[in-house]
Design an enzyme around this catalytic site. Sequence first.
Site, PDB file in Angstrom:
ATOM      1  N   ASP A  96     -14.725   6.287  12.132  1.00 58.71           N
ATOM      2  CA  ASP A  96     -14.904   5.842  10.744  1.00 58.71           C
ATOM      3  C   ASP A  96     -13.533   5.450  10.197  1.00 58.71           C
ATOM      4  O   ASP A  96     -12.620   6.271  10.168  1.00 58.71           O
ATOM      5  CB  ASP A  96     -15.502   6.968   9.888  1.00 58.71           C
ATOM      6  CG  ASP A  96     -16.994   7.152  10.116  1.00 58.71           C
ATOM      7  OD1 ASP A  96     -17.483   6.756  11.199  1.00 58.71           O
ATOM      8  OD2 ASP A  96     -17.666   7.707   9.235  1.00 58.71           O
ATOM      9  N   LYS A 158     -19.852   1.398   5.753  1.00 55.19           N
ATOM     10  CA  LYS A 158     -19.931   2.711   5.123  1.00 55.19           C
ATOM     11  C   LYS A 158     -19.435   2.617   3.688  1.00 55.19           C
ATOM     12  O   LYS A 158     -18.441   1.945   3.405  1.00 55.19           O
ATOM     13  CB  LYS A 158     -19.098   3.731   5.920  1.00 55.19           C
ATOM     14  CG  LYS A 158     -19.150   5.150   5.375  1.00 55.19           C
ATOM     15  CD  LYS A 158     -18.322   6.084   6.244  1.00 55.19           C
ATOM     16  CE  LYS A 158     -18.179   7.473   5.616  1.00 55.19           C
ATOM     17  NZ  LYS A 158     -17.307   8.363   6.405  1.00 55.19           N
ATOM     18  N   LYS A 187     -23.968   3.183   6.344  1.00 55.41           N
ATOM     19  CA  LYS A 187     -23.788   4.623   6.172  1.00 55.41           C
ATOM     20  C   LYS A 187     -23.344   4.881   4.742  1.00 55.41           C
ATOM     21  O   LYS A 187     -22.384   4.281   4.267  1.00 55.41           O
ATOM     22  CB  LYS A 187     -22.748   5.159   7.156  1.00 55.41           C
ATOM     23  CG  LYS A 187     -22.426   6.643   6.959  1.00 55.41           C
ATOM     24  CD  LYS A 187     -21.424   7.123   7.998  1.00 55.41           C
ATOM     25  CE  LYS A 187     -20.924   8.533   7.699  1.00 55.41           C
ATOM     26  NZ  LYS A 187     -19.950   9.017   8.723  1.00 55.41           N
TER      27      LYS A 187
END
Length: 228
Positions: A96, A158, A187
Amino acid sequence: MNHISMEALSKWIDISCVKSTDTTKDVDQMITAAKSYGFICAFALPSMTPYLIQNLKGTCGTLIGGTVGFPSGCDTTDSKVFQARELLAMGCQEIDMVINIGQLKSNQLDLVFQDIKAVADICGTIPLKTILEVTLLTNEEIIKASKLAESAGASYIKTGTGWCKDPTMPEHIHIIRSSIHPNTKIKAAGGIRDLNTLLEMKQAGCDRFGISTASALTIMNEAAALKN
């Protein structure tokens, strides 16, 4: 909720200890939760990642994630590439990464693209989730960033790091979903603390959720209560 199994719910959740104040005790609690519920992935900050790998990897089905550029995203691209390479060498199975928000707001879109692509290239087939920090962006900036991240090779868009005080909202998910290809996943992270919020985000088009240990346990307990 009655038609969603507890196992399926846990596979939507990335459990995390990514605050600067998180200790090994906090990571231990996350590890216990991961072993209990089989959450899809677990994340710690880089200095805690070896500890997380040592105590969790291989003990259950939970993957190990690594964080790059937390929390600002304003590291140099070379630094992000180094971080990603180091985390992958440790054994991380997902990455991430925070995009360069300052460059995005400066409309230096090629630099943002190249920054993401450099890390995506290092990741190869390892899923890369690019963090936009949507509560700091305009709707136009969210759209630009989502498209850039997708074209640079991100597997997921995300919404946030969880470090900002303002929560991700369903409207953010709608904006992202309308900007990207259906195969690119989303996400959500930041302010997802109960089952109703998670399900609302899921309905909006979210695929995965980044949630702290305490909130993840609350959500699983709420789901269990509905089954009884």
